[in-house]
Design a protein around this motif. Sequence first.
Motif, PDB file in Angstrom:
ATOM      1  N   VAL A  23       0.826  -1.208   0.000  1.00 16.52           N
ATOM      2  CA  VAL A  23       0.000   0.000   0.000  1.00 16.52           C
ATOM      3  C   VAL A  23       0.864   1.264   0.000  1.00 16.52           C
ATOM      4  O   VAL A  23       1.943   1.313   0.607  1.00 16.52           O
ATOM      5  CB  VAL A  23      -0.951   0.004   1.217  1.00 16.52           C
ATOM      6  N   ILE A  24       0.370   2.271  -0.698  1.00 13.07           N
ATOM      7  CA  ILE A  24       1.060   3.565  -0.793  1.00 13.07           C
ATOM      8  C   ILE A  24       0.063   4.683  -0.493  1.00 13.07           C
ATOM      9  O   ILE A  24      -1.054   4.690  -1.024  1.00 13.07           O
ATOM     10  CB  ILE A  24       1.662   3.777  -2.191  1.00 13.07           C
ATOM     11  N   LEU A  25       0.470   5.609   0.354  1.00 15.46           N
ATOM     12  CA  LEU A  25      -0.294   6.838   0.597  1.00 15.46           C
ATOM     13  C   LEU A  25       0.467   7.983  -0.053  1.00 15.46           C
ATOM     14  O   LEU A  25       1.623   8.239   0.285  1.00 15.46           O
ATOM     15  CB  LEU A  25      -0.436   7.096   2.099  1.00 15.46           C
ATOM     16  N   SER A  26      -0.157   8.664  -1.020  1.00  9.19           N
ATOM     17  CA  SER A  26       0.477   9.793  -1.687  1.00  9.19           C
ATOM     18  C   SER A  26      -0.353  11.045  -1.446  1.00  9.19           C
ATOM     19  O   SER A  26      -1.536  10.975  -1.142  1.00  9.19           O
ATOM     20  CB  SER A  26       0.607   9.530  -3.193  1.00  9.19           C
ATOM     21  N   ALA A  27       0.287  12.193  -1.578  1.00  9.87           N
ATOM     22  CA  ALA A  27      -0.398  13.462  -1.358  1.00  9.87           C
ATOM     23  C   ALA A  27       0.062  14.474  -2.391  1.00  9.87           C
ATOM     24  O   ALA A  27       1.245  14.508  -2.756  1.00  9.87           O
ATOM     25  CB  ALA A  27      -0.109  13.980   0.056  1.00  9.87           C
ATOM     26  N   ASP A  28      -0.876  15.275  -2.887  1.00  7.70           N
ATOM     27  CA  ASP A  28      -0.483  16.309  -3.838  1.00  7.70           C
ATOM     28  C   ASP A  28       0.161  17.484  -3.095  1.00  7.70           C
ATOM     29  O   ASP A  28       0.210  17.522  -1.855  1.00  7.70           O
ATOM     30  CB  ASP A  28      -1.671  16.752  -4.706  1.00  7.70           C
ATOM     31  N   GLU A  29       0.673  18.440  -3.850  1.00 15.35           N
ATOM     32  CA  GLU A  29       1.418  19.549  -3.249  1.00 15.35           C
ATOM     33  C   GLU A  29       0.559  20.359  -2.286  1.00 15.35           C
ATOM     34  O   GLU A  29       1.034  20.813  -1.242  1.00 15.35           O
ATOM     35  CB  GLU A  29       1.974  20.453  -4.356  1.00 15.35           C
ATOM     36  N   ALA A  30      -0.708  20.530  -2.630  1.00 12.82           N
ATOM     37  CA  ALA A  30      -1.596  21.309  -1.773  1.00 12.82           C
ATOM     38  C   ALA A  30      -1.803  20.612  -0.429  1.00 12.82           C
ATOM     39  O   ALA A  30      -1.841  21.256   0.620  1.00 12.82           O
ATOM     40  CB  ALA A  30      -2.936  21.544  -2.468  1.00 12.82           C
ATOM     41  N   ALA A  31      -1.920  19.298  -0.454  1.00 11.84           N
ATOM     42  CA  ALA A  31      -2.107  18.548   0.788  1.00 11.84           C
ATOM     43  C   ALA A  31      -0.846  18.590   1.645  1.00 11.84           C
ATOM     44  O   ALA A  31      -0.908  18.769   2.860  1.00 11.84           O
ATOM     45  CB  ALA A  31      -2.492  17.098   0.477  1.00 11.84           C
ATOM     46  N   VAL A  32       0.312  18.463   0.991  1.00  4.24           N
ATOM     47  CA  VAL A  32       1.581  18.519   1.720  1.00  4.24           C
ATOM     48  C   VAL A  32       1.766  19.894   2.354  1.00  4.24           C
ATOM     49  O   VAL A  32       2.249  20.027   3.477  1.00  4.24           O
ATOM     50  CB  VAL A  32       2.759  18.188   0.783  1.00  4.24           C
ATOM     51  N   ALA A  33       1.350  20.943   1.626  1.00  2.00           N
ATOM     52  CA  ALA A  33       1.501  22.315   2.125  1.00  2.00           C
ATOM     53  C   ALA A  33       0.689  22.559   3.390  1.00  2.00           C
ATOM     54  O   ALA A  33       0.999  23.464   4.165  1.00  2.00           O
ATOM     55  CB  ALA A  33       1.101  23.311   1.038  1.00  2.00           C
ATOM     56  N   MET A  34      -0.352  21.756   3.608  1.00  2.00           N
ATOM     57  CA  MET A  34      -1.144  21.899   4.832  1.00  2.00           C
ATOM     58  C   MET A  34      -0.364  21.457   6.062  1.00  2.00           C
ATOM     59  O   MET A  34      -0.746  21.766   7.191  1.00  2.00           O
ATOM     60  CB  MET A  34      -2.439  21.084   4.712  1.00  2.00           C
ATOM     61  N   GLY A  35       0.721  20.694   5.846  1.00  2.00           N
ATOM     62  CA  GLY A  35       1.619  20.357   6.935  1.00  2.00           C
ATOM     63  C   GLY A  35       1.285  19.118   7.729  1.00  2.00           C
ATOM     64  O   GLY A  35       1.949  18.827   8.723  1.00  2.00           O
ATOM     65  N   ASN A  36       0.279  18.355   7.319  1.00  2.00           N
ATOM     66  CA  ASN A  36      -0.125  17.189   8.097  1.00  2.00           C
ATOM     67  C   ASN A  36       0.250  15.860   7.465  1.00  2.00           C
ATOM     68  O   ASN A  36      -0.133  14.803   7.962  1.00  2.00           O
ATOM     69  CB  ASN A  36      -1.644  17.216   8.327  1.00  2.00           C
TER      70      ASN A  36
END
Length: 285
Positions: free
Chosen positions: A198-211
């Motif tokens: 399993v892989i959890l990925s996040a786009d730049e906007a989600a990463v920018a939220m800091g969580n």
Amino acid sequence: MSELENLAARFEADRPHLRQVAQRILGSAHEADDAVQEAWVRLSRSDTAEVDNLTGWLTTVVSRVCLDMLRSRQARREDPAELPVLAAETADPEQEAVMADALGPALLLVLDTLGPRERLAFVLHDMFAVPFPQIAEIIGASPAVARQLASRARRRIQGTDPTEDGQTTRKREIVEAFLAAARGGEFAALLQLLDPSVILSADEAAVAMGNTNALSEGPEAVAGVFNGRAKALRTAYIDGVPGLVWALRGEPKVVFAFAFEDGLITGIEQLADPETLAALEIEFV
């Protein structure tokens, strides 16, 4: 052989492929020929010295031409007075019969109900395996949006399949069990729902939220992200697939799109980019 003659020879080698792409997108052999010819005109006027993959470049060009034609066709359909003229200009019974045999009349009818970007994303990805980053460049959107457009088109084309309905119910049960385990801090229960890869990925906007990190791999890492959290998340259908959403005053702010295989969660994509969210169909459960 001159440079232009060499270019023409390379184009002719790609013509059958380009015509097939255009036919699948447009559903019209006559219009496909026009699109391919326009691609040649653009090629002959372009500097392709640094183009490594000419076939890919031409596929992009002819797809953009087809997208413009679909948008123009859609605009003309809004004016009923122009419809008889359009039919008279483009009708070629023999060619259209060949096209209908190739795609199937039912598929052609459904394709005509799709928006231009949905239709192009579906045809390029599902029929020609064009990667989403390339499709995104053609339609002027992010790869995530291109993927969602293709997914939405695929669902509309597949219709309501009882087997698919059963699978959707099972996927919803998995998501609900995942949410319950996350809220309750049941780490072992989370692990049981996750595929070993399993892989959890996040786009730049989600990463920018800091969580979150851009990428977390493996059941332990993914379970650790959600364990004891997710209290504000809600279950929802995301383009028809069960997933989770964090909303603020009813407006989705972060989407967790799930992927499944053999009854386990194989991927979770955390999306917060406003453009991406706007392209999604979200139905809260």
